[in-house]
Design a protein around this motif. Structure first.
Motif, PDB file in Angstrom:
ATOM      1  N   ASN A   1     -52.013  16.049 -79.903  1.00  0.00           N
ATOM      2  CA  ASN A   1     -52.312  15.253 -81.349  1.00  0.00           C
ATOM      3  C   ASN A   1     -51.861  13.905 -81.390  1.00  0.00           C
ATOM      4  OD1 ASN A   1     -51.242  18.064 -82.330  1.00  0.00           O
ATOM      5  ND2 ASN A   1     -48.546  17.222 -81.787  1.00  0.00           N
ATOM      6  N   GLY A   2     -52.913  13.477 -80.355  1.00  0.00           N
ATOM      7  CA  GLY A   2     -53.091  11.858 -80.561  1.00  0.00           C
ATOM      8  C   GLY A   2     -51.606  10.281 -80.349  1.00  0.00           C
ATOM      9  N   GLU A   3     -50.649  11.392 -79.973  1.00  0.00           N
ATOM     10  CA  GLU A   3     -49.722  10.141 -79.428  1.00  0.00           C
ATOM     11  C   GLU A   3     -49.665  10.226 -78.344  1.00  0.00           C
ATOM     12  OE1 GLU A   3     -46.001  12.256 -80.212  1.00  0.00           O
ATOM     13  OE2 GLU A   3     -46.754  13.102 -81.897  1.00  0.00           O
ATOM     14  N   TYR A   4     -49.786   8.808 -78.025  1.00  0.00           N
ATOM     15  CA  TYR A   4     -49.851   7.559 -77.194  1.00  0.00           C
ATOM     16  C   TYR A   4     -47.960   6.809 -76.487  1.00  0.00           C
ATOM     17  CZ  TYR A   4     -54.378   7.812 -76.743  1.00  0.00           C
ATOM     18  OH  TYR A   4     -55.659   8.167 -76.737  1.00  0.00           O
ATOM     19  N   VAL A   5     -47.949   7.030 -75.524  1.00  0.00           N
ATOM     20  CA  VAL A   5     -46.901   6.560 -75.134  1.00  0.00           C
ATOM     21  C   VAL A   5     -46.408   5.006 -75.495  1.00  0.00           C
ATOM     22  CG1 VAL A   5     -45.686   4.967 -73.083  1.00  0.00           C
ATOM     23  CG2 VAL A   5     -47.057   7.100 -72.598  1.00  0.00           C
ATOM     24  N   ASP A   6     -45.248   5.172 -76.714  1.00  0.00           N
ATOM     25  CA  ASP A   6     -44.844   4.271 -77.715  1.00  0.00           C
ATOM     26  C   ASP A   6     -44.339   2.889 -77.134  1.00  0.00           C
ATOM     27  OD1 ASP A   6     -43.016   5.918 -77.904  1.00  0.00           O
ATOM     28  OD2 ASP A   6     -43.309   6.563 -79.912  1.00  0.00           O
ATOM     29  N   HIS A   7     -43.834   4.026 -75.591  1.00  0.00           N
ATOM     30  CA  HIS A   7     -42.507   2.979 -75.627  1.00  0.00           C
ATOM     31  C   HIS A   7     -41.966   3.101 -74.037  1.00  0.00           C
ATOM     32  CE1 HIS A   7     -39.315   6.371 -76.696  1.00  0.00           C
ATOM     33  NE2 HIS A   7     -39.684   6.296 -75.320  1.00  0.00           N
ATOM     34  N   LEU A   8     -41.888   2.500 -73.316  1.00  0.00           N
ATOM     35  CA  LEU A   8     -41.192   1.957 -71.686  1.00  0.00           C
ATOM     36  C   LEU A   8     -39.543   1.947 -71.920  1.00  0.00           C
ATOM     37  CD1 LEU A   8     -43.180  -1.043 -70.607  1.00  0.00           C
ATOM     38  CD2 LEU A   8     -43.497   0.886 -70.231  1.00  0.00           C
ATOM     39  N   ASP A   9     -39.125   3.664 -71.184  1.00  0.00           N
ATOM     40  CA  ASP A   9     -37.515   3.950 -70.960  1.00  0.00           C
ATOM     41  C   ASP A   9     -37.432   3.301 -69.551  1.00  0.00           C
ATOM     42  OD1 ASP A   9     -39.373   6.481 -70.814  1.00  0.00           O
ATOM     43  OD2 ASP A   9     -38.376   7.710 -71.811  1.00  0.00           O
ATOM     44  N   PHE A  10     -38.162   4.011 -68.841  1.00  0.00           N
ATOM     45  CA  PHE A  10     -38.386   3.159 -67.374  1.00  0.00           C
ATOM     46  C   PHE A  10     -38.516   2.070 -66.650  1.00  0.00           C
ATOM     47  CE2 PHE A  10     -43.268   4.260 -68.309  1.00  0.00           C
ATOM     48  CZ  PHE A  10     -43.276   3.763 -66.835  1.00  0.00           C
ATOM     49  N   THR A  11     -37.985   1.717 -65.264  1.00  0.00           N
ATOM     50  CA  THR A  11     -38.163   0.833 -64.371  1.00  0.00           C
ATOM     51  C   THR A  11     -39.844   0.822 -63.895  1.00  0.00           C
ATOM     52  OG1 THR A  11     -35.924   0.950 -63.519  1.00  0.00           O
ATOM     53  CG2 THR A  11     -36.985  -0.955 -62.769  1.00  0.00           C
ATOM     54  N   ILE A  12     -40.584  -0.476 -64.152  1.00  0.00           N
ATOM     55  CA  ILE A  12     -41.729  -1.014 -63.789  1.00  0.00           C
ATOM     56  C   ILE A  12     -41.327  -0.945 -62.672  1.00  0.00           C
ATOM     57  CG2 ILE A  12     -44.370  -1.570 -64.113  1.00  0.00           C
ATOM     58  CD1 ILE A  12     -43.015  -1.622 -66.275  1.00  0.00           C
TER      59      ILE A  12
ATOM     60  N   SER B   1     -36.368  -9.357 -71.636  1.00  0.00           N
ATOM     61  CA  SER B   1     -35.991  -9.189 -70.148  1.00  0.00           C
ATOM     62  C   SER B   1     -36.584 -10.371 -69.359  1.00  0.00           C
ATOM     63  CB  SER B   1     -35.337  -8.310 -69.738  1.00  0.00           C
ATOM     64  OG  SER B   1     -34.843  -8.280 -68.365  1.00  0.00           O
ATOM     65  N   LEU B   2     -36.594 -11.460 -69.058  1.00  0.00           N
ATOM     66  CA  LEU B   2     -37.501 -12.309 -68.338  1.00  0.00           C
ATOM     67  C   LEU B   2     -37.921 -11.816 -67.346  1.00  0.00           C
ATOM     68  CD1 LEU B   2     -37.354 -15.551 -69.525  1.00  0.00           C
ATOM     69  CD2 LEU B   2     -39.048 -14.030 -70.340  1.00  0.00           C
ATOM     70  N   SER B   3     -37.081 -11.183 -66.837  1.00  0.00           N
ATOM     71  CA  SER B   3     -37.392 -10.759 -64.798  1.00  0.00           C
ATOM     72  C   SER B   3     -38.100  -9.037 -64.733  1.00  0.00           C
ATOM     73  CB  SER B   3     -36.167 -10.817 -64.172  1.00  0.00           C
ATOM     74  OG  SER B   3     -35.556  -9.570 -64.656  1.00  0.00           O
ATOM     75  N   GLU B   4     -38.497  -8.862 -65.789  1.00  0.00           N
ATOM     76  CA  GLU B   4     -38.924  -7.127 -65.698  1.00  0.00           C
ATOM     77  C   GLU B   4     -40.650  -7.719 -66.165  1.00  0.00           C
ATOM     78  OE1 GLU B   4     -37.435  -5.146 -68.663  1.00  0.00           O
ATOM     79  OE2 GLU B   4     -35.619  -5.061 -67.434  1.00  0.00           O
ATOM     80  N   TYR B   5     -41.596  -6.655 -65.583  1.00  0.00           N
ATOM     81  CA  TYR B   5     -42.982  -6.868 -65.637  1.00  0.00           C
ATOM     82  C   TYR B   5     -43.155  -5.890 -66.741  1.00  0.00           C
ATOM     83  CZ  TYR B   5     -45.208  -6.769 -61.427  1.00  0.00           C
ATOM     84  OH  TYR B   5     -45.626  -7.146 -60.054  1.00  0.00           O
ATOM     85  N   GLN B   6     -44.094  -6.393 -67.639  1.00  0.00           N
ATOM     86  CA  GLN B   6     -43.886  -5.975 -69.126  1.00  0.00           C
ATOM     87  C   GLN B   6     -46.091  -5.622 -69.267  1.00  0.00           C
ATOM     88  OE1 GLN B   6     -42.327  -5.966 -71.586  1.00  0.00           O
ATOM     89  NE2 GLN B   6     -40.850  -7.875 -70.173  1.00  0.00           N
ATOM     90  N   VAL B   7     -45.933  -4.398 -70.343  1.00  0.00           N
ATOM     91  CA  VAL B   7     -47.284  -3.442 -69.962  1.00  0.00           C
ATOM     92  C   VAL B   7     -48.228  -3.574 -71.026  1.00  0.00           C
ATOM     93  CG1 VAL B   7     -47.912  -1.604 -69.823  1.00  0.00           C
ATOM     94  CG2 VAL B   7     -46.362  -1.485 -68.332  1.00  0.00           C
TER      95      VAL B   7
ATOM     96  N   CYS C   1     -56.305  -2.611 -77.728  1.00  0.00           N
ATOM     97  CA  CYS C   1     -55.172  -2.587 -76.845  1.00  0.00           C
ATOM     98  C   CYS C   1     -53.934  -2.465 -77.108  1.00  0.00           C
ATOM     99  CB  CYS C   1     -55.733  -4.666 -76.136  1.00  0.00           C
ATOM    100  SG  CYS C   1     -56.891  -4.970 -75.395  1.00  0.00           S
ATOM    101  N   ARG C   2     -52.711  -2.320 -76.537  1.00  0.00           N
ATOM    102  CA  ARG C   2     -51.520  -2.246 -77.368  1.00  0.00           C
ATOM    103  C   ARG C   2     -50.661  -3.291 -75.916  1.00  0.00           C
ATOM    104  NH1 ARG C   2     -48.035   2.159 -78.131  1.00  0.00           N
ATOM    105  NH2 ARG C   2     -49.512   3.447 -76.875  1.00  0.00           N
ATOM    106  N   ARG C   3     -49.610  -3.830 -76.704  1.00  0.00           N
ATOM    107  CA  ARG C   3     -48.460  -4.333 -75.871  1.00  0.00           C
ATOM    108  C   ARG C   3     -47.045  -3.079 -76.254  1.00  0.00           C
ATOM    109  NH1 ARG C   3     -48.107 -10.807 -75.933  1.00  0.00           N
ATOM    110  NH2 ARG C   3     -49.838 -11.157 -76.165  1.00  0.00           N
ATOM    111  N   ILE C   4     -46.800  -2.411 -75.156  1.00  0.00           N
ATOM    112  CA  ILE C   4     -45.781  -1.050 -74.744  1.00  0.00           C
ATOM    113  C   ILE C   4     -44.654  -1.932 -75.002  1.00  0.00           C
ATOM    114  CG2 ILE C   4     -45.055   0.931 -74.103  1.00  0.00           C
ATOM    115  CD1 ILE C   4     -47.945   0.353 -75.043  1.00  0.00           C
ATOM    116  N   PRO C   5     -43.578  -1.718 -75.835  1.00  0.00           N
ATOM    117  CA  PRO C   5     -42.279  -2.181 -75.840  1.00  0.00           C
ATOM    118  C   PRO C   5     -41.357  -1.699 -75.299  1.00  0.00           C
ATOM    119  CG  PRO C   5     -42.241  -0.827 -77.433  1.00  0.00           C
ATOM    120  CD  PRO C   5     -43.888  -1.296 -77.141  1.00  0.00           C
TER     121      PRO C   5
END
Length: 400
Positions: A215-226, A292-298, A274-278
């Protein structure tokens, strides 16, 4: 349970016309586990081979079945098209020896994850070979499959023990039921030529309306550790500091400029988004970049000429964490599944590319973004096997 009618029922209304219905039903029947058990169709073998690595059970959920089928079709279609565009391959009936030699030479590159991709490409070429060259083509592929050691094999392992899981799967597909080989080969030729003609494109497109894309929905947030913390740091590139002391990682939030520059570069291509994932905190609230500066961002990238949804992962930990680029057409799964693994697994199992970005001024991050853009827009084969270099004539980074 595998039931093509249940698969069709998972599609949103209006996706499949009445005229397409009989053709799509016949195409989906090629993925029946009964075909895989007998090794009779190429696409069923690829579907269950890819899913079976790591002892993953094929799901009962028809939504997930349809998503996996669609991804398999898209990946194999892209593989066939890449062979045609990069090597001039014409599909079934071609003399395969020169192309198989080229692919064999690519194995010498030694890059993580290349071997399985090249072996799969060799199977595709060999199974569609001209009759006169068929036997020698199959023998070469079997030799390559037997030459790929498993991750845990050592010098004392016997030939059978040292065979990689994927190498064993390839040999089973090529040699199982030799009396049925010609039938299996005809099916492979029919399916691969149909992929090249675009006859499976409808199924390939369903990856964007099923599973995580439904239905056109993409991952809208990160709820796991990268990348699990404390595992497989990219530390070998730190080098030595003053007095021979090991350089320590430092927080450099300016590395997130890579995202800004990448978005600026890709905005020149129509249709690319392009979309940054919170992130999501423990209490369920969204955490934006820098919390959280020590974490990977996507950042994710899709649309325009880009097939699927790709991802770029950046950490602010200079001298410890590299930048990772994940392409869905290469990994064969969506980027969240790749980033849940360790870095080594992401590279070895899903062909994620790793870029080392030194700590420096803005120029370093602009350069990194330009290299990433080249990796996101190159062909599948170039992403797996190529090197990012600066082309003085074009005045831009290319993958060659």
């Amino acid at each position: 349970m595998f039931d093509v009618k249940n698969l069709i029922a998972c599609l949103p209304e209006g996706v499949l016309s009445d005229a397409e219905h009989p053709k799509i039903l016949n195409q989906l029947r090629r993925f029946d586990p009964g075909h895989q058990a007998r090794g009779t169709t190429y696409l069923s073998w690829k579907l269950f081979d890819d899913r079976g690595r790591g002892s993953k059970r094929f799901p009962d959920d028809p939504d997930l079945q349809l998503l996996l089928i669609s991804r398999t079709v898209r990946r194999e279609r892209d593989r066939a098209r890449s062979l045609r565009e990069d090597h001039g391959w014409i599909g079934s009936g071609a003399d395969p020896i020169a192309l198989l030699d080229e692919l064999f030479d690519e194995l010498a590159s030694g890059r993580d994850g290349v071997a399985d991709y090249v072996l799969d490409s060799m199977v595709m070429v060999a199974m569609t070979a001209d009759e006169e060259c068929l036997e020698s083509a199959i023998e070469l592929v079997e030799y390559v499959a037997e030459s790929l050691p498993s991750a845990g094999s050592g010098e004392d392992s016997g030939p059978k023990d040292s065979l990689s899981e994927h190498g064993r799967s390839v040999i089973r597909y090529l040699t199982r039921g030799l009396n049925d080989f010609q039938s299996r080969r005809r099916n492979a030729c029919d399916e691969i030529d149909a992929l090249l003609r675009g006859e499976f494109d409808s199924i390939a497109s369903w990856a964007e309306i099923t599973g995580g894309y439904k239905n056109g929905e993409y991952v809208d947030h990160l709820d796991f550790t990268i990348f699990p913390p404390g595992v497989d740091f990219d530390a070998r590139w730190r080098g030595d500091g003053e007095g021979g002391q090991r350089r320590q990682p430092v927080v450099d939030a300016q590395r997130f400029l890579i995202f800004t520059e990448l978005e600026r570069i890709l905005s020149r291509t129509p249709g690319v988004v392009c979309r940054r994932i919170p992130k999501v905190a423990a209490d369920g609230s969204a955490r934006r970049f820098g919390a959280s500066l020590s974490e990977y961002q996507v950042m994710t990238v899709r649309g325009g000429p880009i097939r699927g949804e790709h991802a770029v992962a950046v950490s602010p930990m200079a001298l410890e964490d590299a930048v990772y680029v994940v392409r869905e057409d290469v990994a064969g799964v969506r980027w969240p599944e790749v980033l849940r693994h360790t870095k080594k697994e992401a590279r070895n199992e899903f062909n994620a590319r790793r870029l080392f970005v030194p700590r420096g001024d803005r120029y370093e991050y602009v350069s990194a973004a330009e290299r990433i853009a080249a990796l996101l827009t190159c062909t599948t084969r170039q992403f797996c096997n190529g090197q990012v270099v600066y082309d003085n004539y074009l005045e831009e980074y290319v993958v060659s």
